[in-house]
Design a protein around this motif. Structure first.
Motif, PDB file in Angstrom:
ATOM      1  N   LEU A  91       0.845  -1.197   0.000  1.00 35.29           N
ATOM      2  CA  LEU A  91       0.000   0.000   0.000  1.00 35.29           C
ATOM      3  C   LEU A  91       0.880   1.247   0.000  1.00 35.29           C
ATOM      4  N   LYS A  92       0.250   2.392  -0.189  1.00 30.38           N
ATOM      5  CA  LYS A  92       0.979   3.662  -0.189  1.00 30.38           C
ATOM      6  C   LYS A  92       1.148   4.176   1.238  1.00 30.38           C
ATOM      7  N   ILE A  93       2.196   4.938   1.450  1.00 26.18           N
ATOM      8  CA  ILE A  93       2.472   5.497   2.771  1.00 26.18           C
ATOM      9  C   ILE A  93       2.652   7.005   2.658  1.00 26.18           C
ATOM     10  N   ASP A  94       1.924   7.743   3.499  1.00 27.99           N
ATOM     11  CA  ASP A  94       2.126   9.181   3.646  1.00 27.99           C
ATOM     12  C   ASP A  94       2.728   9.448   5.013  1.00 27.99           C
ATOM     13  N   ILE A  95       3.773  10.247   5.052  1.00 23.88           N
ATOM     14  CA  ILE A  95       4.407  10.620   6.314  1.00 23.88           C
ATOM     15  C   ILE A  95       4.238  12.128   6.498  1.00 23.88           C
ATOM     16  N   ILE A  96       3.598  12.522   7.608  1.00 25.52           N
ATOM     17  CA  ILE A  96       3.408  13.943   7.922  1.00 25.52           C
ATOM     18  C   ILE A  96       4.474  14.334   8.934  1.00 25.52           C
ATOM     19  N   LYS A  97       5.413  15.154   8.500  1.00 22.74           N
ATOM     20  CA  LYS A  97       6.562  15.508   9.340  1.00 22.74           C
ATOM     21  C   LYS A  97       6.359  16.864  10.013  1.00 22.74           C
ATOM     22  N   HIS A  98       6.648  16.907  11.293  1.00 22.14           N
ATOM     23  CA  HIS A  98       6.562  18.174  12.030  1.00 22.14           C
ATOM     24  C   HIS A  98       7.649  19.112  11.520  1.00 22.14           C
ATOM     25  N   PRO A  99       7.328  20.407  11.329  1.00 16.73           N
ATOM     26  CA  PRO A  99       8.329  21.340  10.777  1.00 16.73           C
ATOM     27  C   PRO A  99       9.560  21.505  11.660  1.00 16.73           C
ATOM     28  N   ASN A 100       9.422  21.220  12.958  1.00 22.42           N
ATOM     29  CA  ASN A 100      10.564  21.356  13.864  1.00 22.42           C
ATOM     30  C   ASN A 100      11.361  20.065  14.032  1.00 22.42           C
ATOM     31  N   GLU A 101      10.911  19.006  13.365  1.00 23.16           N
ATOM     32  CA  GLU A 101      11.659  17.741  13.423  1.00 23.16           C
ATOM     33  C   GLU A 101      12.965  17.897  12.639  1.00 23.16           C
ATOM     34  N   THR A 102      14.084  17.593  13.275  1.00 26.24           N
ATOM     35  CA  THR A 102      15.393  17.726  12.633  1.00 26.24           C
ATOM     36  C   THR A 102      15.534  16.698  11.524  1.00 26.24           C
ATOM     37  N   ASP A 103      15.731  17.174  10.294  1.00 27.08           N
ATOM     38  CA  ASP A 103      15.802  16.272   9.140  1.00 27.08           C
ATOM     39  C   ASP A 103      16.868  15.197   9.313  1.00 27.08           C
ATOM     40  N   GLY A 104      18.019  15.594   9.828  1.00 24.92           N
ATOM     41  CA  GLY A 104      19.133  14.658   9.958  1.00 24.92           C
ATOM     42  C   GLY A 104      18.902  13.565  10.980  1.00 24.92           C
ATOM     43  N   LYS A 105      17.905  13.742  11.851  1.00 24.37           N
ATOM     44  CA  LYS A 105      17.620  12.742  12.881  1.00 24.37           C
ATOM     45  C   LYS A 105      16.392  11.913  12.554  1.00 24.37           C
ATOM     46  N   SER A 106      15.715  12.242  11.476  1.00 25.16           N
ATOM     47  CA  SER A 106      14.472  11.562  11.131  1.00 25.16           C
ATOM     48  C   SER A 106      14.732  10.229  10.434  1.00 25.16           C
ATOM     49  N   THR A 107      14.092   9.173  10.927  1.00 25.57           N
ATOM     50  CA  THR A 107      14.213   7.864  10.270  1.00 25.57           C
ATOM     51  C   THR A 107      13.178   7.709   9.160  1.00 25.57           C
ATOM     52  N   ALA A 108      12.261   8.667   9.033  1.00 29.70           N
ATOM     53  CA  ALA A 108      11.261   8.614   7.960  1.00 29.70           C
ATOM     54  C   ALA A 108      11.940   8.628   6.594  1.00 29.70           C
ATOM     55  N   ILE A 109      13.095   9.277   6.518  1.00 31.09           N
ATOM     56  CA  ILE A 109      13.839   9.371   5.261  1.00 31.09           C
ATOM     57  C   ILE A 109      14.188   7.979   4.735  1.00 31.09           C
ATOM     58  N   HIS A 110      14.440   7.043   5.640  1.00 31.68           N
ATOM     59  CA  HIS A 110      14.801   5.685   5.236  1.00 31.68           C
ATOM     60  C   HIS A 110      13.709   5.076   4.357  1.00 31.68           C
ATOM     61  N   ALA A 111      12.456   5.287   4.741  1.00 37.01           N
ATOM     62  CA  ALA A 111      11.338   4.718   3.976  1.00 37.01           C
ATOM     63  C   ALA A 111      11.291   5.304   2.566  1.00 37.01           C
ATOM     64  N   LYS A 112      11.512   6.592   2.451  1.00 35.40           N
ATOM     65  CA  LYS A 112      11.499   7.253   1.141  1.00 35.40           C
ATOM     66  C   LYS A 112      12.652   6.776   0.273  1.00 35.40           C
TER      67      LYS A 112
END
Length: 304
Positions: A91-112
């Motif tokens: 299925l498709k996945i949407d990730i809603i990221k908080h604007p203050n979440e540090t990009d370099g610390k986010s594991t959401a990037i792994h999925a993309k």
């Protein structure tokens, strides 16, 4: 002449035996503490080489990064993209990221990075419109109304029935959110149309747990079915103090949801189909764990 060996030989043998026992005990303990050890992963040799050579250039923005660029969602120069596994999702996945979440610390990037055709990342307050398809979409978030993965189909069926009748299965849902089509008749609850209900999209919130409330309470997400992963425990190295160990990192939540969905909803045997979603995560986990035991502050600093 005595045939018994000298005393110091006996002591040496005893000490060696104790040493072996201690080492075996430590190895067993470490293995049992590593929940990622039995994953079916692609070769991580490319990451090992990149780790030894250090930071590299992003071919899109030119930024200096380790392993991948967290703003462009691509591997860096010394990590050839053909060496990175691609994961096919159900299925498709949407990730809603908080604007203050540090990009370099986010594991959401792994999925993309690992499932680019199936994953989209949005930065709040940008949220897609889900209202007209709330019977095909669910939000992974723990709460009093959350259901388990195995109960998803049942609750989606209830939503379809409610929508056909012109009412929502959620009595707290505002009337403006309820859908009603003139001339539509009620359907038999045993109609096979309802039995094949499956999710088309799943949503995850990417932020610290203290920041999730702002996104979770957004009215655009309020009508969605909420799903909770109640039995999984995190092994994230940045575990947030005061939060239970069932509060997972984003990539852990995505991975564990898909494993349960595969078994409980698709009714198929799981054979590691989504393990490579933890391709980067497991490598970083192992690096940090090794650095912790060896006291290698530079490695920990590099990964963090």
């Amino acid at each position: 002449m005595s045939l018994s060996p000298p005393i110091f030989f006996k002591e040496s043998e005893e000490n060696n035996s104790k040493y072996v026992e201690v080492k075996q005990s430590q190895t067993t303990s470490l293995a049992s503490d590593d929940p990622l050890q039995n994953l079916c992963l692609a070769s991580q040799e490319v990451l090992q080489k990149a780790q030894r050579s250090g930071r590299s250039k992003c071919l899109k923005c030119g930024g200096s990064r380790m392993f991948y660029c967290y703003t462009c969602y691509v591997p860096v120069e010394n990590v050839p993209i053909e060496k990175i596994p691609l994961v096919k999702l159900p299925l498709k996945i949407d990730i809603i990221k908080h604007p203050n979440e540090t990009d370099g610390k986010s594991t959401a990037i792994h999925a993309k990075l690992l499932a680019p055709e199936f994953v989209n990342i949005y930065t709040y307050p940008c949220i897609p419109v889900y209202e007209e398809k709330d019977h095909e979409v669910a939000l992974v978030f723990p709460g009093p109304k959350s259901v388990s993965v195995k109960d998803i189909s049942f609750h989606l069926q209830e939503r379809i029935r409610g929508n056909v009748r012109g009412k929502s299965d959620d009595p707290d849902k505002p009337p403006s959110k309820r859908k009603k089509t003139e001339g539509q008749k009620d359907h038999d609850l045993d109609d096979s149309k309802w039995k094949d209900t499956t999710l088309k999209k799943i949503i995850f919130i990417d932020s610290t747990w203290n920041q999730t409330n702002k996104i979770f309470t957004d009215e655009r997400l309020q009508g969605l079915l909420q799903v909770e992963l109640k039995t999984r425990k995190t092994c994230f190295w940045r575990h947030q103090k005061g939060k239970p160990d069932t509060f997972l990192s984003t990539i852990e939540a995505i991975y564990y949801f898909l494993v349960e969905y595969h078994v409980d909803i698709l009714k198929e045997k799981y054979k590691g189909q989504y393990d490579n979603l933890l391709f980067f995560y497991s490598f970083m986990y192992q690096l940090i764990k090794n650095a912790k035991y060896s006291g290698d502050k530079e490695t920990k600093k590099c990964i963090h």
